[in-house]
Design a protein around this motif. Structure first.
Motif, PDB file in Angstrom:
ATOM      1  N   THR A 265       8.347  74.786  74.343  1.00  0.00           N
ATOM      2  CA  THR A 265       9.674  74.927  73.775  1.00  0.00           C
ATOM      3  C   THR A 265      10.210  73.665  73.118  1.00  0.00           C
ATOM      4  O   THR A 265      11.374  73.640  72.713  1.00  0.00           O
ATOM      5  N   SER A 266       9.403  72.616  72.972  1.00  0.00           N
ATOM      6  CA  SER A 266       9.869  71.425  72.268  1.00  0.00           C
ATOM      7  C   SER A 266       8.691  70.555  71.855  1.00  0.00           C
ATOM      8  O   SER A 266       7.584  70.712  72.362  1.00  0.00           O
ATOM      9  N   GLY A 267       8.965  69.629  70.945  1.00  0.00           N
ATOM     10  CA  GLY A 267       7.917  68.734  70.483  1.00  0.00           C
ATOM     11  C   GLY A 267       8.432  67.787  69.420  1.00  0.00           C
ATOM     12  O   GLY A 267       9.625  67.717  69.141  1.00  0.00           O
ATOM     13  N   VAL A 268       7.517  67.073  68.799  1.00  0.00           N
ATOM     14  CA  VAL A 268       7.833  66.065  67.789  1.00  0.00           C
ATOM     15  C   VAL A 268       7.590  66.645  66.397  1.00  0.00           C
ATOM     16  O   VAL A 268       6.631  67.388  66.189  1.00  0.00           O
ATOM     17  N   ILE A 269       8.468  66.309  65.441  1.00  0.00           N
ATOM     18  CA  ILE A 269       8.270  66.680  64.035  1.00  0.00           C
ATOM     19  C   ILE A 269       8.155  65.406  63.206  1.00  0.00           C
ATOM     20  O   ILE A 269       8.782  64.401  63.510  1.00  0.00           O
ATOM     21  N   THR A 270       7.325  65.460  62.176  1.00  0.00           N
ATOM     22  CA  THR A 270       7.205  64.370  61.214  1.00  0.00           C
ATOM     23  C   THR A 270       7.091  64.960  59.822  1.00  0.00           C
ATOM     24  O   THR A 270       6.483  66.009  59.634  1.00  0.00           O
ATOM     25  N   PHE A 271       7.701  64.289  58.847  1.00  0.00           N
ATOM     26  CA  PHE A 271       7.636  64.721  57.447  1.00  0.00           C
ATOM     27  C   PHE A 271       8.090  63.583  56.561  1.00  0.00           C
ATOM     28  O   PHE A 271       8.559  62.551  57.048  1.00  0.00           O
ATOM     29  N   ARG A 272       7.947  63.771  55.235  1.00  0.00           N
ATOM     30  CA  ARG A 272       8.370  62.766  54.260  1.00  0.00           C
ATOM     31  C   ARG A 272       9.336  63.397  53.265  1.00  0.00           C
ATOM     32  O   ARG A 272       9.054  64.468  52.734  1.00  0.00           O
ATOM     33  N   LEU A 273      10.447  62.722  53.046  1.00  0.00           N
ATOM     34  CA  LEU A 273      11.364  63.143  51.994  1.00  0.00           C
ATOM     35  C   LEU A 273      10.896  62.516  50.684  1.00  0.00           C
ATOM     36  O   LEU A 273      10.354  61.409  50.684  1.00  0.00           O
ATOM     37  N   PRO A 274      11.119  63.201  49.549  1.00  0.00           N
ATOM     38  CA  PRO A 274      10.612  62.701  48.263  1.00  0.00           C
ATOM     39  C   PRO A 274      11.443  61.539  47.708  1.00  0.00           C
ATOM     40  O   PRO A 274      12.453  61.148  48.276  1.00  0.00           O
ATOM     41  N   LYS A 275      10.991  61.040  46.564  1.00  0.00           N
ATOM     42  CA  LYS A 275      11.678  59.959  45.856  1.00  0.00           C
ATOM     43  C   LYS A 275      13.107  60.392  45.545  1.00  0.00           C
ATOM     44  O   LYS A 275      13.392  61.572  45.541  1.00  0.00           O
ATOM     45  N   PRO A 276      14.035  59.519  45.270  1.00  0.00           N
ATOM     46  CA  PRO A 276      13.838  58.106  44.961  1.00  0.00           C
ATOM     47  C   PRO A 276      13.703  57.235  46.206  1.00  0.00           C
ATOM     48  O   PRO A 276      13.098  56.182  46.156  1.00  0.00           O
ATOM     49  N   GLU A 277      14.256  57.615  47.325  1.00  0.00           N
ATOM     50  CA  GLU A 277      14.154  56.807  48.544  1.00  0.00           C
ATOM     51  C   GLU A 277      13.024  57.299  49.430  1.00  0.00           C
ATOM     52  O   GLU A 277      13.191  57.384  50.633  1.00  0.00           O
ATOM     53  N   LYS A 278      11.909  57.632  48.882  1.00  0.00           N
ATOM     54  CA  LYS A 278      10.775  58.172  49.631  1.00  0.00           C
ATOM     55  C   LYS A 278      10.779  57.633  51.063  1.00  0.00           C
ATOM     56  O   LYS A 278      10.597  56.440  51.284  1.00  0.00           O
ATOM     57  N   ALA A 279      11.034  58.514  52.024  1.00  0.00           N
ATOM     58  CA  ALA A 279      11.213  58.070  53.403  1.00  0.00           C
ATOM     59  C   ALA A 279      10.402  58.927  54.359  1.00  0.00           C
ATOM     60  O   ALA A 279      10.299  60.141  54.188  1.00  0.00           O
ATOM     61  N   SER A 280       9.832  58.284  55.373  1.00  0.00           N
ATOM     62  CA  SER A 280       9.147  59.040  56.416  1.00  0.00           C
ATOM     63  C   SER A 280      10.159  59.335  57.517  1.00  0.00           C
ATOM     64  O   SER A 280      11.001  58.503  57.844  1.00  0.00           O
ATOM     65  N   CYS A 281      10.056  60.548  58.072  1.00  0.00           N
ATOM     66  CA  CYS A 281      11.035  61.005  59.052  1.00  0.00           C
ATOM     67  C   CYS A 281      10.318  61.445  60.328  1.00  0.00           C
ATOM     68  O   CYS A 281       9.226  62.003  60.262  1.00  0.00           O
TER      69      CYS A 281
ATOM     70  N   SER B 176      13.143  56.740  57.769  1.00  0.00           N
ATOM     71  CA  SER B 176      12.986  55.286  57.664  1.00  0.00           C
ATOM     72  C   SER B 176      14.088  54.630  56.828  1.00  0.00           C
ATOM     73  O   SER B 176      14.357  53.450  56.997  1.00  0.00           O
ATOM     74  N   ASP B 177      14.754  55.393  55.950  1.00  0.00           N
ATOM     75  CA  ASP B 177      15.842  54.842  55.145  1.00  0.00           C
ATOM     76  C   ASP B 177      17.215  55.110  55.774  1.00  0.00           C
ATOM     77  O   ASP B 177      18.238  54.840  55.165  1.00  0.00           O
ATOM     78  N   GLY B 178      17.241  55.659  56.988  1.00  0.00           N
ATOM     79  CA  GLY B 178      18.502  55.941  57.674  1.00  0.00           C
ATOM     80  C   GLY B 178      19.020  57.361  57.481  1.00  0.00           C
ATOM     81  O   GLY B 178      20.009  57.746  58.099  1.00  0.00           O
ATOM     82  N   THR B 179      18.377  58.141  56.622  1.00  0.00           N
ATOM     83  CA  THR B 179      18.785  59.531  56.418  1.00  0.00           C
ATOM     84  C   THR B 179      18.620  60.307  57.723  1.00  0.00           C
ATOM     85  O   THR B 179      17.615  60.162  58.415  1.00  0.00           O
TER      86      THR B 179
END
Length: 151
Positions: A52-68, A117-120
């Motif tokens: 019922t739970s776990g970790v998620i990871t993804f990347r938001l696109p440019k201009p502030e390309k950020a890993s989440c 990574s950019d604070g989003t």
């Protein structure tokens, strides 16, 4: 000796390393990303810490390309029953005491929350059917984007 199965085995191991089914996808509906790249699909990788739970990871696109990175969680209702009694039979002399937990069918609700990574900050809610690995929801971020979440 033939090496034909080798390419298939390599392909299967690559696919399993990339995630496979059960992974979520974000589709931009409105905001800067949807205006710039409306056809974009953002893959969200899941790891299951529990059912019922776990970790998620993804990347938001440019201009502030950020890993989440963040968490997904789902509320799966359970039904607990208690069993108590006295037994006069030869097996279970003295009685039975026990608990039984079962899943309750229906629709489960869940949430995701991640910090990039950019604070989003990215957060959303979703629903899924009991015993299924599919669902739908809505996600927003602090950049002004709204996404459709499907998995």
């Amino acid at each position: 000796m033939t090496l034909r199965p080798l390419p298939a085995l390599c392909l299967m191991s690559l696919l399993s390393a990339c995630g496979g089914y059960g992974d979520m996808r974000l589709y931009p509906l409105s905001g800067p990303i949807a205006e710039k790249e409306p056809e974009l699909v953002i893959p969200v990788n899941l790891s299951e810490e529990s059912k019922t739970s776990g970790v998620i990871t993804f990347r938001l696109p440019k201009p502030e390309k950020a890993s989440c990175k963040g968490t997904w969680t789902s509320v799966a209702p359970k039904e607990i029953s208690h069993e108590r009694g006295i037994s006069l039979g030869l097996s279970n002399i003295g009685g039975k005491i026990g608990n039984k937990t079962t899943d309750v069918g229906g629709i489960n609700s869940g949430e995701i929350y991640a910090v990039c990574s950019d604070g989003t900050r990215v957060q959303g809610t979703f629903i899924s059917g009991s015993g299924t690995q599919s669902g739908t929801g809505t996600v927003t971020d602090t950049r002004g984007n709204t996404y459709k979440l499907l998995y």
